[in-house]
Write a protein that holds these residues in place. Sequence first.
Motif, PDB file in Angstrom:
ATOM      1  N   GLN A 287       0.502  -1.417   0.474  1.00 37.09           N
ATOM      2  CA  GLN A 287       0.419  -0.042   0.159  1.00 37.09           C
ATOM      3  C   GLN A 287       1.271   1.234  -0.240  1.00 37.09           C
ATOM      4  O   GLN A 287       0.577   2.260  -0.906  1.00 37.09           O
ATOM      5  N   ALA A 288       2.081   1.364   1.188  1.00 33.01           N
ATOM      6  CA  ALA A 288       2.766   2.032   0.698  1.00 33.01           C
ATOM      7  C   ALA A 288       3.873   2.545  -0.679  1.00 33.01           C
ATOM      8  O   ALA A 288       3.902   3.307  -1.123  1.00 33.01           O
ATOM      9  N   GLU A 289       3.895   1.119  -1.082  1.00 34.93           N
ATOM     10  CA  GLU A 289       4.413   2.052  -2.068  1.00 34.93           C
ATOM     11  C   GLU A 289       3.896   2.168  -3.108  1.00 34.93           C
ATOM     12  O   GLU A 289       3.927   3.817  -3.993  1.00 34.93           O
ATOM     13  N   ASP A 290       1.973   2.454  -3.483  1.00 36.85           N
ATOM     14  CA  ASP A 290       1.393   2.739  -4.539  1.00 36.85           C
ATOM     15  C   ASP A 290       1.314   4.102  -3.985  1.00 36.85           C
ATOM     16  O   ASP A 290       1.002   4.859  -5.730  1.00 36.85           O
TER      17      ASP A 290
ATOM     18  N   ALA B  33       4.027  16.808   3.193  1.00 33.62           N
ATOM     19  CA  ALA B  33       4.059  17.641   2.349  1.00 33.62           C
ATOM     20  C   ALA B  33       3.324  17.198   1.229  1.00 33.62           C
ATOM     21  O   ALA B  33       2.623  17.697   0.548  1.00 33.62           O
ATOM     22  N   ARG B  34       3.456  16.190   1.152  1.00 32.56           N
ATOM     23  CA  ARG B  34       2.904  15.160  -0.152  1.00 32.56           C
ATOM     24  C   ARG B  34       1.224  15.187   0.533  1.00 32.56           C
ATOM     25  O   ARG B  34       0.378  14.600  -0.555  1.00 32.56           O
ATOM     26  N   GLY B  35       1.021  15.009   1.308  1.00 34.50           N
ATOM     27  CA  GLY B  35      -0.240  14.812   1.528  1.00 34.50           C
ATOM     28  C   GLY B  35      -0.729  13.307   2.338  1.00 34.50           C
ATOM     29  O   GLY B  35      -1.557  13.165   2.271  1.00 34.50           O
ATOM     30  N   LEU B  36       0.652  12.687   1.483  1.00 36.10           N
ATOM     31  CA  LEU B  36       0.490  11.277   2.660  1.00 36.10           C
ATOM     32  C   LEU B  36       0.556  11.159   4.581  1.00 36.10           C
ATOM     33  O   LEU B  36       0.051  10.037   5.012  1.00 36.10           O
ATOM     34  N   ALA B  37       0.974  12.389   5.068  1.00 37.35           N
ATOM     35  CA  ALA B  37       0.553  11.562   6.227  1.00 37.35           C
ATOM     36  C   ALA B  37       0.539  13.110   6.527  1.00 37.35           C
ATOM     37  O   ALA B  37       0.326  13.972   6.460  1.00 37.35           O
TER      38      ALA B  37
ATOM     39  N   GLY C 240       4.413  10.415  -7.833  1.00 32.15           N
ATOM     40  CA  GLY C 240       5.178  10.316  -9.371  1.00 32.15           C
ATOM     41  C   GLY C 240       6.365  10.859  -8.847  1.00 32.15           C
ATOM     42  O   GLY C 240       7.187  11.049  -9.641  1.00 32.15           O
ATOM     43  N   ALA C 241       7.183  11.043  -7.525  1.00 31.03           N
ATOM     44  CA  ALA C 241       7.875  11.019  -7.146  1.00 31.03           C
ATOM     45  C   ALA C 241       9.473  10.272  -7.051  1.00 31.03           C
ATOM     46  O   ALA C 241       8.125   8.872  -6.530  1.00 31.03           O
ATOM     47  N   ARG C 242      10.397   9.737  -6.650  1.00 34.15           N
ATOM     48  CA  ARG C 242      11.313   8.515  -6.754  1.00 34.15           C
ATOM     49  C   ARG C 242      10.506   7.802  -5.729  1.00 34.15           C
ATOM     50  O   ARG C 242      10.457   8.006  -4.444  1.00 34.15           O
ATOM     51  N   MET C 243      10.765   6.384  -5.720  1.00 40.81           N
ATOM     52  CA  MET C 243      10.205   5.313  -5.015  1.00 40.81           C
ATOM     53  C   MET C 243      11.510   5.164  -4.171  1.00 40.81           C
ATOM     54  O   MET C 243      12.343   3.870  -4.538  1.00 40.81           O
TER      55      MET C 243
END
Lengths: 160, 160
Positions: A14-17, A73-77, A23-26
């Motif tokens: 889920q985190a990977e997705d 910043a990306r809104g993921l947390a 769009g940034a580096r994984m």
Amino acid sequence: MSQSANSPQPNIDQAEDAVRATGARMTRPRVMVLAVLLEAERALTHTEVEARLPRAAEVDRVTIYRVLEWLTARGLAHKIAGDDRVWRFNAAAHAHAGPHAHFQCSDCGEVICLQEAPARPALKLPAGYQPQRVELTVKGLCAHCVPAKPRARAAARHSH
Amino acid sequence: MSQSANSPQPNIDQAEDAVRATGARMTRPRVMVLAVLLEAERALTHTEVEARLPRAAEVDRVTIYRVLEWLTARGLAHKIAGDDRVWRFNAAAHAHAGPHAHFQCSDCGEVICLQEAPARPALKLPAGYQPQRVELTVKGLCAHCVPAKPRARAAARHSH
DNA sequence: TTATTATTGCAACTTTATTGCAATAATGGG
DNA sequence: CCCATTATTGCAATAAAGTTGCAATAATAA
């Protein structure tokens, strides 16, 4: 990301997705830190994230700080300021959509999200002040600190 | 306390009275720190209190921390946690009686008290959680940061 | 005035977080 | 598949806010 193939931890996938979706580096730190947040049942401090990361992940302390900031910043947390001058983070997926209230234990510092949205009262600000958002925090004792007050007094070092 | 006789600063007298009223020892640090808070138009950080103390007062950094804590414990001051993990204090005399909301500038960190009491919504807590008080904070931009966003970004180091 | 002991000042320390920079590694182009 | 580019990372040092231990000082009571 060797574990992702037949992962016993769906949170890693889920985190990977989620990271890929930006769009940034994984990178491993991003995925692992986000997975930890997804697994957590409450907001975690930087130190708690560090402690929960598998040793195999080998993520540097500073990188954790940077990743947490990046995720925010990306809104993921979400980043929450507590009474104990420690940042706490939780995966945005856990935070109920829209504005919501928080609870913070005044004994151990634990922070959880509350479902209810504050019934925004029309607060009057001084001239020239521009409101952005309203934060509602309930202070009190969490279930672990309420009975005999076991005095944890640090940054949520419960066994739970 | 040499200035108190024919004080040009009524706040010092007021501070002396307040400290005396607690029944505890009346010391220069306590009076001077409280006087600074009384003079302030908003909540001050430890560093700001230190900066505003007259050099003649010669109060130690650590003593300021302890006095602020002491004032808070005695109810002579209020302690506010901001988003920038810095404590801010204001004289209780300034804080409107009863519960009230706060405003914090997300740019410079400035904190002021708002008159209005939060129309306490019935927040539902998990079982075993015991609420104590509700804190309502409006985040936004203060009058000084709103137009051109002059980027102060520290701990309220405005010229005002 | 003197004794008692609450406060203070100093120095060292802790915790949380940030910065600079060289080394590493994720991605796109060939 | 390999290489180049450059975003990220790791490490070491530093910063900022606050705390602790303890001897020295100074409010108050007698």
